[in-house]
Design a protein around this motif. Structure first.
Motif: not given
Ligand code: SF4
Length: 251
Positions: A105, A128, A133, A136, A146, A172
């Motif tokens: 990420l 990850t 966040h 994401m 995920v 997520a």
């Protein structure tokens, strides 16, 4: 044009978590912003530009050989598409691309350009550290599975990331998600309980995987069962799963 430093591209079995044993194509991005003390991918840790310069990407040459070729970094989205295509089993309907690292990420802009190109060909599986966040959130619609680490301070030797993890799980939501905690000989029960509560706050049915560290960080076997019992008081699906690729001596 967006480009990324990539450490390696190879085909192997998924060795961690509930999808263990499936055949995946792994794209390992360079760079991670954490330094977990049990980390087993030091080549992916280069974060500064100077650490990455001159490091080629090792690309598996074919499905029938473990041999690799060195390709100069940086790589473009079309480079990655071409190398992944070379390692794709024709007719395999669950062809899956594992984005790993390092921390994939950190390459959010690159992934935002690349994933729309390949999303219909592959199921996209993200591994990850569960901290970024906002990235994401930006990429959620392009990711199918995920695998989120919860970084237990007693395991990593780092500060806690509970709030970052909480926001990440919210970002997520709606994806096929499981949470993975690495257990070492130093892991304390309170951290496992906090991780289980974090999962339970979103959805108590999300699998929580306890993954024993290996080598000098390996926990005692009975501790794994004690920690599993503790977490099962809070969430309903707690599995102890070792890293199968290491047992099989696969990459
Ligand atoms: S988050 Fe993953 S890649 Fe980064 S230091 Fe920790 S174990 Fe290594």
């Amino acid at each position: 044009m967006v480009q990324a430093f990539v450490d390696e591209i190879f085909s192997s079995v998924q060795g961690e978590g509930p999808w263990i044993g499936e055949r995946h194509i792994f794209v390992r991005f360079m760079g991670c912003d954490l330094r977990c003390r049990y980390c087993d991918t030091p080549a992916a840790l280069a974060l500064e530009e100077r650490d990455k310069q001159g490091r080629p990407c090792r690309v598996q040459t074919s499905l029938r050989s473990f041999s690799t070729e060195d390709v100069p970094n940086l790589l473009s989205p079309s480079d990655l598409t071409q190398f992944c295509s070379r390692l794709t089993i024709r007719g395999y309907s669950r062809a899956t691309l594992s984005l790993t690292g390092g921390e994939p990420l950190l390459h959010c802009d690159f992934l935002g350009s690349w994933l729309p190109e390949i999303g219909t060909t592959y199921r996209v599986y993200l591994e990850t550290n569960g901290i970024h966040h906002r990235a994401m959130q930006d990429l959620a619609a392009m990711i199918d599975v995920v695998s989120m680490d919860v970084k237990l301070p007693s395991s990593t030797g780092l500060r806690p990331f509970w709030e970052e993890h909480r926001q990440f799980l919210a970002s997520a939501a709606g994806r096929d998600i499981f949470v993975k905690a690495v257990v070492t000989g130093e892991t304390v029960k309170d951290d496992i309980l906090q991780a289980a509560s974090l999962v339970s706050d979103l959805d108590a049915a999300i699998p929580l995987v306890l993954q024993p560290a290996t080598g000098k960080w390996a926990p005692k076997p009975l501790v794994l069962l004690e920690l599993q019992e503790a977490a099962l008081g809070i969430v309903s699906d707690v599995r102890v799963i070792p890293q199968a690729h290491k047992l099989l001596k696969l990459p």
